[in-house]
Design a protein around this motif. Sequence first.
Motif, mmCIF file in Angstrom:
data_model
loop_
_atom_site.group_PDB
_atom_site.id
_atom_site.type_symbol
_atom_site.label_atom_id
_atom_site.label_comp_id
_atom_site.label_asym_id
_atom_site.label_seq_id
_atom_site.Cartn_x
_atom_site.Cartn_y
_atom_site.Cartn_z
ATOM 1 N N ARG A 58 14.193 -10.357 0.740
ATOM 2 C CA ARG A 58 13.422 -9.430 -0.090
ATOM 3 C C ARG A 58 12.116 -10.077 -0.544
ATOM 4 O O ARG A 58 11.065 -9.439 -0.556
ATOM 5 C CB ARG A 58 14.243 -9.000 -1.289
ATOM 6 N N ALA A 59 12.172 -11.344 -0.886
ATOM 7 C CA ALA A 59 10.973 -12.070 -1.324
ATOM 8 C C ALA A 59 9.970 -12.184 -0.175
ATOM 9 O O ALA A 59 8.760 -11.999 -0.375
ATOM 10 C CB ALA A 59 11.346 -13.448 -1.849
ATOM 11 N N LEU A 60 10.453 -12.470 1.011
ATOM 12 C CA LEU A 60 9.560 -12.574 2.164
ATOM 13 C C LEU A 60 8.925 -11.223 2.494
ATOM 14 O O LEU A 60 7.748 -11.155 2.856
ATOM 15 C CB LEU A 60 10.310 -13.119 3.376
ATOM 16 N N ALA A 61 9.691 -10.163 2.367
ATOM 17 C CA ALA A 61 9.156 -8.825 2.616
ATOM 18 C C ALA A 61 8.076 -8.495 1.587
ATOM 19 O O ALA A 61 7.047 -7.903 1.934
ATOM 20 C CB ALA A 61 10.269 -7.783 2.568
ATOM 21 N N ALA A 62 8.281 -8.887 0.357
ATOM 22 C CA ALA A 62 7.282 -8.642 -0.689
ATOM 23 C C ALA A 62 6.009 -9.431 -0.422
ATOM 24 O O ALA A 62 4.899 -8.910 -0.592
ATOM 25 C CB ALA A 62 7.853 -9.003 -2.056
ATOM 26 N N VAL A 63 6.147 -10.657 0.007
ATOM 27 C CA VAL A 63 4.972 -11.486 0.332
ATOM 28 C C VAL A 63 4.226 -10.880 1.514
ATOM 29 O O VAL A 63 2.993 -10.789 1.507
ATOM 30 C CB VAL A 63 5.385 -12.949 0.624
ATOM 31 N N ARG A 64 4.957 -10.448 2.524
ATOM 32 C CA ARG A 64 4.327 -9.829 3.702
ATOM 33 C C ARG A 64 3.573 -8.564 3.296
ATOM 34 O O ARG A 64 2.441 -8.339 3.713
ATOM 35 C CB ARG A 64 5.382 -9.495 4.753
ATOM 36 N N TRP A 65 4.207 -7.725 2.475
ATOM 37 C CA TRP A 65 3.557 -6.501 2.003
ATOM 38 C C TRP A 65 2.272 -6.850 1.257
ATOM 39 O O TRP A 65 1.222 -6.242 1.494
ATOM 40 C CB TRP A 65 4.500 -5.720 1.089
ATOM 41 N N TYR A 66 2.353 -7.819 0.352
ATOM 42 C CA TYR A 66 1.199 -8.207 -0.450
ATOM 43 C C TYR A 66 0.058 -8.708 0.436
ATOM 44 O O TYR A 66 -1.096 -8.307 0.250
ATOM 45 C CB TYR A 66 1.606 -9.289 -1.457
ATOM 46 N N LEU A 67 0.355 -9.552 1.394
ATOM 47 C CA LEU A 67 -0.682 -10.087 2.278
ATOM 48 C C LEU A 67 -1.320 -8.997 3.132
ATOM 49 O O LEU A 67 -2.532 -8.998 3.343
ATOM 50 C CB LEU A 67 -0.112 -11.197 3.161
ATOM 51 N N ARG A 68 -0.517 -8.058 3.623
ATOM 52 C CA ARG A 68 -1.066 -6.952 4.420
ATOM 53 C C ARG A 68 -1.996 -6.087 3.577
ATOM 54 O O ARG A 68 -3.035 -5.632 4.050
ATOM 55 C CB ARG A 68 0.059 -6.093 5.006
ATOM 56 N N GLU A 69 -1.616 -5.833 2.314
ATOM 57 C CA GLU A 69 -2.466 -5.049 1.417
ATOM 58 C C GLU A 69 -3.737 -5.823 1.077
ATOM 59 O O GLU A 69 -4.832 -5.264 1.055
ATOM 60 C CB GLU A 69 -1.712 -4.696 0.130
ATOM 61 N N LEU A 70 -3.599 -7.093 0.819
ATOM 62 C CA LEU A 70 -4.728 -7.936 0.425
ATOM 63 C C LEU A 70 -5.765 -8.054 1.542
ATOM 64 O O LEU A 70 -6.968 -7.984 1.291
ATOM 65 C CB LEU A 70 -4.217 -9.331 0.037
ATOM 66 N N THR A 71 -5.313 -8.209 2.765
ATOM 67 C CA THR A 71 -6.226 -8.395 3.887
ATOM 68 C C THR A 71 -6.748 -7.092 4.476
ATOM 69 O O THR A 71 -7.666 -7.107 5.288
ATOM 70 C CB THR A 71 -5.541 -9.186 5.024
ATOM 71 N N GLY A 72 -6.169 -5.960 4.103
ATOM 72 C CA GLY A 72 -6.610 -4.680 4.628
ATOM 73 C C GLY A 72 -5.899 -4.262 5.901
ATOM 74 O O GLY A 72 -6.195 -3.214 6.473
ATOM 75 N N GLU A 73 -4.953 -5.056 6.349
ATOM 76 C CA GLU A 73 -4.230 -4.735 7.577
ATOM 77 C C GLU A 73 -3.418 -3.451 7.440
ATOM 78 O O GLU A 73 -3.225 -2.716 8.408
ATOM 79 C CB GLU A 73 -3.300 -5.893 7.943
ATOM 80 N N ALA A 74 -2.985 -3.127 6.250
ATOM 81 C CA ALA A 74 -2.155 -1.942 6.026
ATOM 82 C C ALA A 74 -2.973 -0.661 5.922
ATOM 83 O O ALA A 74 -2.407 0.429 5.885
ATOM 84 C CB ALA A 74 -1.322 -2.121 4.755
ATOM 85 N N GLN A 75 -4.290 -0.760 5.914
ATOM 86 C CA GLN A 75 -5.112 0.436 5.750
ATOM 87 C C GLN A 75 -4.901 1.451 6.866
ATOM 88 O O GLN A 75 -4.922 2.650 6.626
ATOM 89 C CB GLN A 75 -6.580 0.077 5.627
ATOM 90 N N TYR A 76 -4.712 0.991 8.088
ATOM 91 C CA TYR A 76 -4.473 1.930 9.183
ATOM 92 C C TYR A 76 -3.158 2.677 8.968
ATOM 93 O O TYR A 76 -3.080 3.881 9.196
ATOM 94 C CB TYR A 76 -4.464 1.215 10.535
ATOM 95 N N ASP A 77 -2.135 1.967 8.520
ATOM 96 C CA ASP A 77 -0.853 2.615 8.242
ATOM 97 C C ASP A 77 -1.010 3.689 7.168
ATOM 98 O O ASP A 77 -0.439 4.769 7.265
ATOM 99 C CB ASP A 77 0.191 1.592 7.800
ATOM 100 N N HIS A 78 -1.795 3.394 6.138
ATOM 101 C CA HIS A 78 -2.057 4.372 5.080
ATOM 102 C C HIS A 78 -2.824 5.568 5.636
ATOM 103 O O HIS A 78 -2.547 6.710 5.286
ATOM 104 C CB HIS A 78 -2.850 3.745 3.935
ATOM 105 N N TYR A 79 -3.786 5.292 6.513
ATOM 106 C CA TYR A 79 -4.558 6.365 7.147
ATOM 107 C C TYR A 79 -3.643 7.290 7.956
ATOM 108 O O TYR A 79 -3.726 8.517 7.851
ATOM 109 C CB TYR A 79 -5.653 5.767 8.046
ATOM 110 N N VAL A 80 -2.766 6.714 8.765
ATOM 111 C CA VAL A 80 -1.860 7.504 9.604
ATOM 112 C C VAL A 80 -0.975 8.398 8.739
ATOM 113 O O VAL A 80 -0.806 9.589 9.018
ATOM 114 C CB VAL A 80 -1.005 6.586 10.505
#
Length: 60
Positions: free
Chosen positions: A3-25
Motif C-alpha cells: 500500500r505504501a509503494l502504491a501511494a508513493v507511485r501515485w504521488y510521483l505520477r501526479e507530481l511529474t504529470g505522468e497521470a495527466q493523460y489518464d485524467h484526460y481519458v
Amino acid sequence: MRRALAAVRWYLRELTGEAQYDHYVERHGRLHPDQPLMSRREFERCRTDRRDENPTASCC
C-alpha cells in the motif's frame, strides 16, 4: 508495504504529470463520449505546445 509503494507511485505520477493523460481519458469519456480521443502522443504534443506558449515561470 504494498500500500505504501502504491501511494508513493501515485504521488510521483501526479507530481511529474505522468497521470495527466489518464485524467484526460477519464474526463473525455465522461464529457465527450462521442468524440475521438487523442492518442497519448497527441496529448503530450498539445500539452508541450500549451506550456511553450504560456510559460508560468520566468528566470527574472
